[in-house]
Design an enzyme around this catalytic site. Structure first.
Site, mmCIF file in Angstrom:
data_model
loop_
_atom_site.group_PDB
_atom_site.id
_atom_site.type_symbol
_atom_site.label_atom_id
_atom_site.label_comp_id
_atom_site.label_asym_id
_atom_site.label_seq_id
_atom_site.Cartn_x
_atom_site.Cartn_y
_atom_site.Cartn_z
ATOM 1 C CE LYS A 59 -4.417 -1.370 0.279
ATOM 2 N NZ LYS A 59 -5.484 -0.887 -0.620
ATOM 3 C CB SER A 315 -0.322 -7.995 -0.975
ATOM 4 O OG SER A 315 -1.384 -8.657 -0.308
#
Length: 331
Positions: A59, A315
């Protein structure tokens, strides 16, 4: 895959521009390979561990690419964002680095590590109830009242382009290893990572099939792709993948994913627990549930990968220690 020829809202040139902005600002996470995992799966699996990225997830890429383009007036006004955790940490970190105050809306049931992490980075955290409150409505009210700039977690072209830098790195690193990817898998919530990633992969390696992976209880992208239009998730669903719980695919992200994805795979919570355990045992990596979804899909046989070369993104790695301890225990 939908073959519509409408121009996407995010181009590969946008992703390339984001890569330049992120140069020397982002961790170029290594591409790793594990013999035991390859033998287990009967395939060559190349792993991009974004658990090692700033703030523990991919992110940071999208948040930095969005916020670094603020005007002086916007920097003065500050940021308002909403997130179950990883986007919150990323925006908080970017705000701290650039001297911009951030207000973050987080669900009250988000992992404590993520809530406290955002606060430690200097953000003002406002908790909300997922079941009774609308985070977008709260964020919009704050923005209108204070003048702060909304930085959404996925439905923003600059955020999408920033996440797409992962795809550029993956293909460049695979090429350096003389590997050609048959497929690449990423986790999916609102679709920002999938959209940016697929944009880059499609441009650099058009024969690589890109798949997104969702929890079974939050399979909105899978159902939307199957039906050809955005659909939402029924209320009351639950999953251990806190980072992948959204109401529906993004308005901006879905058309891109509809055009570029090979499809969407779904995994159960048990599949995810197993993947977290394997990532710990074989790779010695701490991976959060949402970040482990692509590995879970491979281990659960959701895709025929035998004798193929596959790229996956782990992720995120922001998980509470007590929950992680239960995930890695043998059933």
């Amino acid at each position: 895959m939908n073959t519509t020829t409408h121009a996407p809202s995010v181009s590969f040139a946008d992703v390339e521009a984001a890569a330049q902005r992120l140069r020397n600002r982002v961790v170029h996470t290594s591409l790793i390979e594990n013999v035991a995992l390859n033998e287990r799966l009967g395939a060559r699996v190349l792993i991009k561990p974004e658990v090692l990225q700033h703030t523990g997830s991919f992110k940071f890429r999208g948040a930095y690419n969005r916020v670094v383009q603020f005007t002086p007036a916007q920097r003065e006004a500050g940021i308002v964002a909403w997130s179950s955790g990883n986007h919150a940490l990323a925006v908080s970190s970017v705000g701290a680095r650039l001297g911009i105050q951030a207000t973050i809306l987080m669900p009250s049931d988000a992992p404590v590590a993520k809530i406290e992490g955002a606060r430690k980075l200097g953000a003002t955290v406002r908790l909300y109830d997922r079941k009774t409150e609308n985070r977008e409505a709260i964020g919009t009210e704050i923005a209108e009242r204070t003048g702060a700039v909304i930085v959404p977690p996925y439905d923003d072209p600059h955020v999408i382009a920033g996440q797409g830098t992962l795809g550029i790195e993956l293909i460049q690193q695979a090429t350096a290893l003389e590997a050609t990817l048959d497929a690449a898998l990423v986790s999916c919530s609102g679709g920002g990572l999938a959209a940016g990633f697929a944009t880059a992969i499609h441009a650099l390696s058009p024969n690589t099939a890109v798949w997104c992976v969702e929890p079974e209880q939050f399979d909105d992208t899978a159902r939307s792709l199957a039906g050809g239009t955005r659909v939402g998730n029924p209320a009351g669903r639950q999953s251990i993948c806190d980072a992948l719980q959204v109401q529906s695919p993004g308005e901006i992200t879905f058309p891109i994913n509809q055009m570029l994805l090979a499809g969407a795979l779904t995994v159960s919570d048990e599949d995810v627990r197993h993947a977290i355990r394997i990532a710990y045992e074989d790779l010695r990596l701490v991976v959060e549930p949402g970040g482990a979804a692509p590995l879970a899909a491979l281990l659960a046989g959701k895709l025929d990968i035998r004798d193929k070369t596959i790229g996956i993104v782990l992720s995120g790695g922001n998980v509470d220690a007590d929950k992680f301890a239960t995930y890695i225990q043998q059933p």
